[in-house]
Design a protein around this motif. Structure first.
Motif, PDB file in Angstrom:
ATOM      1  N   LYS A 174       0.827  -1.199   0.000  1.00  0.00           N
ATOM      2  CA  LYS A 174       0.000   0.000   0.000  1.00  0.00           C
ATOM      3  C   LYS A 174       0.869   1.259   0.000  1.00  0.00           C
ATOM      4  N   THR A 175       1.867   1.291   0.869  1.00  0.00           N
ATOM      5  CA  THR A 175       2.756   2.450   0.916  1.00  0.00           C
ATOM      6  C   THR A 175       3.513   2.608  -0.391  1.00  0.00           C
ATOM      7  N   TYR A 176       3.976   1.502  -0.925  1.00  0.00           N
ATOM      8  CA  TYR A 176       4.739   1.549  -2.182  1.00  0.00           C
ATOM      9  C   TYR A 176       3.862   2.008  -3.336  1.00  0.00           C
ATOM     10  N   ARG A 177       2.658   1.498  -3.394  1.00  0.00           N
ATOM     11  CA  ARG A 177       1.746   1.847  -4.490  1.00  0.00           C
ATOM     12  C   ARG A 177       1.367   3.327  -4.439  1.00  0.00           C
ATOM     13  N   GLU A 178       1.222   3.869  -3.258  1.00  0.00           N
ATOM     14  CA  GLU A 178       0.771   5.251  -3.107  1.00  0.00           C
ATOM     15  C   GLU A 178       1.893   6.265  -3.282  1.00  0.00           C
ATOM     16  N   ALA A 179       3.141   5.813  -3.306  1.00  0.00           N
ATOM     17  CA  ALA A 179       4.271   6.735  -3.455  1.00  0.00           C
ATOM     18  C   ALA A 179       4.489   7.046  -4.933  1.00  0.00           C
ATOM     19  N   PRO A 180       4.417   8.304  -5.342  1.00  0.00           N
ATOM     20  CA  PRO A 180       4.670   8.633  -6.754  1.00  0.00           C
ATOM     21  C   PRO A 180       6.067   8.233  -7.228  1.00  0.00           C
ATOM     22  N   SER A 181       7.041   8.241  -6.312  1.00  0.00           N
ATOM     23  CA  SER A 181       8.396   7.837  -6.687  1.00  0.00           C
ATOM     24  C   SER A 181       9.035   7.103  -5.524  1.00  0.00           C
ATOM     25  N   ALA A 182      10.010   6.255  -5.832  1.00  0.00           N
ATOM     26  CA  ALA A 182      10.685   5.489  -4.779  1.00  0.00           C
ATOM     27  C   ALA A 182      12.113   5.186  -5.195  1.00  0.00           C
ATOM     28  N   VAL A 183      13.024   5.235  -4.215  1.00  0.00           N
ATOM     29  CA  VAL A 183      14.405   4.784  -4.391  1.00  0.00           C
ATOM     30  C   VAL A 183      14.577   3.528  -3.554  1.00  0.00           C
ATOM     31  N   LEU A 184      15.022   2.458  -4.180  1.00  0.00           N
ATOM     32  CA  LEU A 184      15.234   1.182  -3.496  1.00  0.00           C
ATOM     33  C   LEU A 184      16.730   1.003  -3.261  1.00  0.00           C
ATOM     34  N   VAL A 185      17.104   0.855  -1.996  1.00  0.00           N
ATOM     35  CA  VAL A 185      18.507   0.772  -1.581  1.00  0.00           C
ATOM     36  C   VAL A 185      18.752  -0.605  -0.970  1.00  0.00           C
ATOM     37  N   TRP A 186      19.865  -1.227  -1.314  1.00  0.00           N
ATOM     38  CA  TRP A 186      20.192  -2.515  -0.695  1.00  0.00           C
ATOM     39  C   TRP A 186      21.695  -2.651  -0.531  1.00  0.00           C
ATOM     40  N   SER A 187      22.054  -3.590   0.349  1.00  0.00           N
ATOM     41  CA  SER A 187      23.472  -3.822   0.596  1.00  0.00           C
ATOM     42  C   SER A 187      23.706  -5.300   0.861  1.00  0.00           C
ATOM     43  N   MET A 188      24.727  -5.605   1.658  1.00  0.00           N
ATOM     44  CA  MET A 188      25.207  -6.982   1.749  1.00  0.00           C
ATOM     45  C   MET A 188      24.280  -7.916   2.507  1.00  0.00           C
ATOM     46  N   GLY A 189      23.300  -7.364   3.234  1.00  0.00           N
ATOM     47  CA  GLY A 189      22.290  -8.241   3.803  1.00  0.00           C
ATOM     48  C   GLY A 189      21.463  -8.937   2.737  1.00  0.00           C
ATOM     49  N   VAL A 190      21.483  -8.381   1.531  1.00  0.00           N
ATOM     50  CA  VAL A 190      20.788  -8.981   0.391  1.00  0.00           C
ATOM     51  C   VAL A 190      21.746  -9.801  -0.467  1.00  0.00           C
ATOM     52  N   THR A 191      22.938  -9.287  -0.705  1.00  0.00           N
ATOM     53  CA  THR A 191      23.804  -9.873  -1.729  1.00  0.00           C
ATOM     54  C   THR A 191      24.621 -11.067  -1.259  1.00  0.00           C
ATOM     55  N   GLN A 192      25.025 -11.110   0.010  1.00  0.00           N
ATOM     56  CA  GLN A 192      25.969 -12.143   0.450  1.00  0.00           C
ATOM     57  C   GLN A 192      25.254 -13.440   0.816  1.00  0.00           C
ATOM     58  N   HIS A 193      24.568 -13.999  -0.160  1.00  0.00           N
ATOM     59  CA  HIS A 193      23.822 -15.245  -0.011  1.00  0.00           C
ATOM     60  C   HIS A 193      24.012 -16.084  -1.273  1.00  0.00           C
ATOM     61  N   VAL A 194      23.754 -17.361  -1.175  1.00  0.00           N
ATOM     62  CA  VAL A 194      23.767 -18.196  -2.379  1.00  0.00           C
ATOM     63  C   VAL A 194      22.675 -17.751  -3.347  1.00  0.00           C
ATOM     64  N   CYS A 195      21.665 -17.076  -2.821  1.00  0.00           N
ATOM     65  CA  CYS A 195      20.580 -16.558  -3.667  1.00  0.00           C
ATOM     66  C   CYS A 195      20.718 -15.057  -3.885  1.00  0.00           C
ATOM     67  N   GLY A 196      21.936 -14.510  -3.745  1.00  0.00           N
ATOM     68  CA  GLY A 196      22.123 -13.069  -3.826  1.00  0.00           C
ATOM     69  C   GLY A 196      21.645 -12.458  -5.126  1.00  0.00           C
ATOM     70  N   THR A 197      22.010 -13.057  -6.254  1.00  0.00           N
ATOM     71  CA  THR A 197      21.601 -12.513  -7.550  1.00  0.00           C
ATOM     72  C   THR A 197      20.083 -12.530  -7.694  1.00  0.00           C
ATOM     73  N   GLU A 198      19.444 -13.630  -7.291  1.00  0.00           N
ATOM     74  CA  GLU A 198      17.994 -13.718  -7.414  1.00  0.00           C
ATOM     75  C   GLU A 198      17.296 -12.681  -6.533  1.00  0.00           C
TER      76      GLU A 198
END
Length: 734
Positions: free
Chosen positions: A342-366
């Motif tokens: 709901k919050t994402y849909r209602e925002a006219p614009s959004a910046v998505l930020v990520w770091s190593m909590g996302v990437t340093q996994h066997v599924c990092g690319t996915e």
């Protein structure tokens, strides 16, 4: 630039279990640490480009907001740049040296080349001629595939990265890699495949001007404290901030801003909502959100139809999956997914930020692919206030891969293929190997199998940065020649081998002709040579690589070039089209932003078909057996593996802490501070102390690099090669 308060000192929040910081105390500590040469320290701060995280500050200023900017990470690093030379006699007996990284750094700068052979008690001084002659002889006697080069992000410049990759290929090998491999390699690959670019698509200004900022697996308050100034200004302008992370990071909950009286007294709320998930549950979470957007009319159908491919395939996959299943896999709930959507849909614009909590996994690319798809679902790329931002933690890491110091990419990020290698070889005047080389972790594993004769490290500390340190130690010991090119002594240098060579390097502030870095927002900035003391015989790192190449193959040295920092920048401009303009940077702080403020502006995607591409990756995380927990590693008061404080002021936790939820603590029958034993599936164990924290039940965290003993070697994301820094563990009272 946007107006802002006159002074920004980026520190940390306070609260229960934490200590209210005093920025004046931090400044006084910096003065004390640099008391031996305060004028030089001031020149570095006031003229140099920060060698901390990759947000980029030249002197005390950036290109986004007015005012003075300074953070504690930069203050902590300053003492390394002003340190005096150590007495080489202290290295004569390795057994008498301390083993901790902090104590070894405190010895001072490496001033001279040093050599240790198996059986020697320690290191003895050797001339540069003898050192480079030895290294060149060993490389000539070896096959190219048995040589490996690794470069950390320790303040390294684009000039050093470029020279190193050119020399490696001049010697016939693509076995060259850098710290980007172990942090954002999944981001680079996923972005290039989806939208045709391999870097942050927007600028810091877009963070401030966006309607919504989402942080996935990123504790910017700790790893990139300068970023908090952008969030602070964004919040003042009305930006909403959402955090998706297993732990409710206290630095993202409230932050202490000295330039605001109210904030200084009470802290500033930095996030509107937290969405706790399982470690590795990011893909399931964003897939659940996209499914809701599909079902509730939240997709930008015009953008998807006119500018993308692959959405129908994703729609079909999500239609065959229940929201309940996705929520369970994410460690979330359908209600939380709907609230985020709901919050994402209602925002006219959004910046998505990520770091190593996302990437340093066997599924990092996915997982990164899923975040990109979330942005594409609402056209949040290529327009103001919107974008994709894999936030970088080190000042040299963005440029490292773009200069080609990468086992799987040539300068400009071109894939290592026979066609691309042939074209680069024609430009260079020598053959470039046509197949990808070994990544950082693969080089160390190959060394452990006896398949590497020479392993050359520019900075770095494999003992602390790679999983399973005992296997790393064995691999280092088995390597016939290790060359450690660095500014200080590190624990990996002390591992005995057949021959271990230490080469003293200059910092970025000492290098003749200065050097450039590339920031997270793709800004290429010149940091000038700064007058001051020079320790012993330290040399510019690009010059060390260039001289090595000339010595190994003197008969072809005329093709190598690399005669000065300025000449290297000229060559970069010619070889890497995006970096045209680097040759014109002349004074400290001169810069340009390759690609401009926005990449893919106007939804023009530099892919083969000119369209963005959705992925079909779906979560495959299996539920844990009873009595097991997802363990992930985290940072405290540190920069990379350099730990500055035994207690993390953000969380109040000591380095032996095991972060666990109150429910899990109750189930184990333990309370704050009690002794625990953590056992990994590999059989490795570590002792820890319970630290009850607001973390998703079933998930625990420990500080990195201390927890690396629990992380199995050889587990990597199959697409990018990034090591997995997570494990499944059992916990018992100790």
């Amino acid at each position: 630039m946007l107006p802002r308060p006159r002074l920004w000192v980026s520190l940390v929040p306070y609260g229960i279990g934490r200590t209210k910081p005093n920025h004046y105390l931090e400044i006084l500590r910096t003065v004390w640490d640099n008391r031996h040469d305060l004028p030089y320290a001031w020149r570095i701060l006031s003229r140099g480009v920060c060698d901390g995280c990759a947000l980029g500050v030249a002197g005390f200023h950036d290109w986004t907001m007015e005012g003075v900017h300074l953070c504690t990470t930069r203050l902590d690093l300053l003492k390394l740049n002003t340190a005096r030379a150590l007495d080489p006699a202290v290295l004569a007996d390795v057994a008498r040296l301390p083993r901790s990284s902090g104590a070894l750094r405190a010895l001072g700068r490496l001033p001279y080349p040093m050599l240790r052979r198996r059986g020697d008690a320690g290191f003895t001084r050797i001339s540069w001629d003898g050192a480079l002659g030895l290294a060149a002889a060993r490389i000539r006697a070896s096959a190219p595939e048995r040589i490996g080069f690794y470069l950390t992000a320790r303040g390294l410049t684009n000039e050093t990265y470029y020279a190193a990759q050119k020399v490696a290929r001049y010697l016939g090998t693509n076995n060259i890699d850098n710290a980007a491999r172990v942090c954002h390699a999944p981001s680079t690959g996923a972005l290039r495949a989806a939208i045709g670019v391999a870097a942050t698509t927007c600028s810091y200004r877009d963070v401030i001007e966006s309607d919504l900022v989402v942080l996935f697996g990123a504790d910017v308050a700790n790893a990139q404290p300068v970023f908090m100034k952008y969030l602070y200004l964004a919040r003042k302008r009305g930006t909403r901030v959402l955090v998706v992370n297993p732990l409710r990071e206290p630095g993202l909950e409230s932050y202490w801003v000295p330039s605001s009286v109210e904030s200084a007294m009470f802290g500033t709320k930095m996030a509107d909502a937290f969405f706790p998930i399982h470690t590795g549950g990011d893909l399931a979470f964003v897939r659940g959100v996209v499914k809701i957007l599909m079902d509730e009319g939240g997709i930008d159908e015009d953008f998807v139809r006119d500018h993308t491919e692959g959405f129908d395939r994703l729609r079909a996959l999500l239609a065959a999956t229940t929201l309940a299943d996705l929520a369970e896999a994410a460690g979330s709930s359908a209600a939380e997914l709907r609230a985020f959507a709901k919050t994402y849909r209602e925002a006219p614009s959004a910046v998505l930020v990520w770091s190593m909590g996302v990437t340093q996994h066997v599924c990092g690319t996915e997982s990164v692919q899923g975040i990109i798809d979330l942005a594409l679902a609402r056209g949040n790329v290529g327009r103001a206030g919107a974008g994709l931002m894999p936030i970088r933690g080190h000042s040299g890491v963005q440029g490292g891969a773009e200069m080609g110091a990468y086992a799987t990419a040539l300068p400009g990020g071109l894939a290592v293929t026979p066609e691309n290698a042939r074209a680069l070889g024609e430009r260079y005047g020598f053959d470039v190997p046509p197949r990808p080389g070994l990544t950082a972790a693969e080089m160390v594993e190959a060394a452990g199998r006896g398949e590497i004769d020479v392993l050359w490290s520019s900075g770095g500390n494999f003992l602390e940065t790679l999983p399973d340190p005992e296997s790393v130690r064995a691999a280092l010991a088995r390597t016939p020649l290790r060359v450690h090119q660095d500014i200080v002594v590190s624990p990996q240098m002390l591992v005995e081998g057949e021959e271990v060579l230490l080469l003293p390097a200059m910092t970025r502030y000492e290098q003749p002709g200065g050097g450039t870095e590339t920031t997270t927002e793709r800004r290429v900035v010149l940091s000038p040579e700064i007058p001051g003391p020079r320790p012993g015989e330290a040399r510019a790192e690009w010059a060390i690589f260039a001289e090595l190449g000339r010595r190994v193959r003197p008969e072809r040295a005329s093709t190598l070039g690399l005669g000065s920092a300025g000449l290297i920048r000229d060559e970069i401009a010619a070889v890497v089209p995006a970096y045209a303009g680097i040759e014109r940077l002349a004074a400290g702080g001169d810069s340009f932003q390759w690609g401009g403020r926005l990449l893919c502006e106007g939804w023009s995607f530099p892919t083969p078909d000119g369209r963005a591409h959705f992925s079909d990756a779906m979560p495959a995380q299996a539920p844990l057996p009873a009595g097991r927990y997802h363990l992930s590693t985290r940072r405290g008061k540190q920069f990379n593996s350099m730990v500055w404080r035994d207690r993390d002021p953000l969380t109040g936790a000591t380095r032996d802490a095991l972060f666990l939820s109150s429910d899990d603590a109750k189930g184990l029958g333990v309370s704050e501070g009690e002794s625990l034993v953590v056992r990994a599936e590999s059989g490795a164990t570590l002792r820890a102390r319970a630290h009850v924290a607001p973390i998703r039940a079933g998930n625990v965290q420990m500080f990195w690099p201390e927890a690396n003993a629990l992380i199995a070697a050889g587990r990597r994301d199959p697409t990018s090669g990034v090591p997995d820094y997570n494990a499944v563990v059992e916990i018992s009272r100790g």
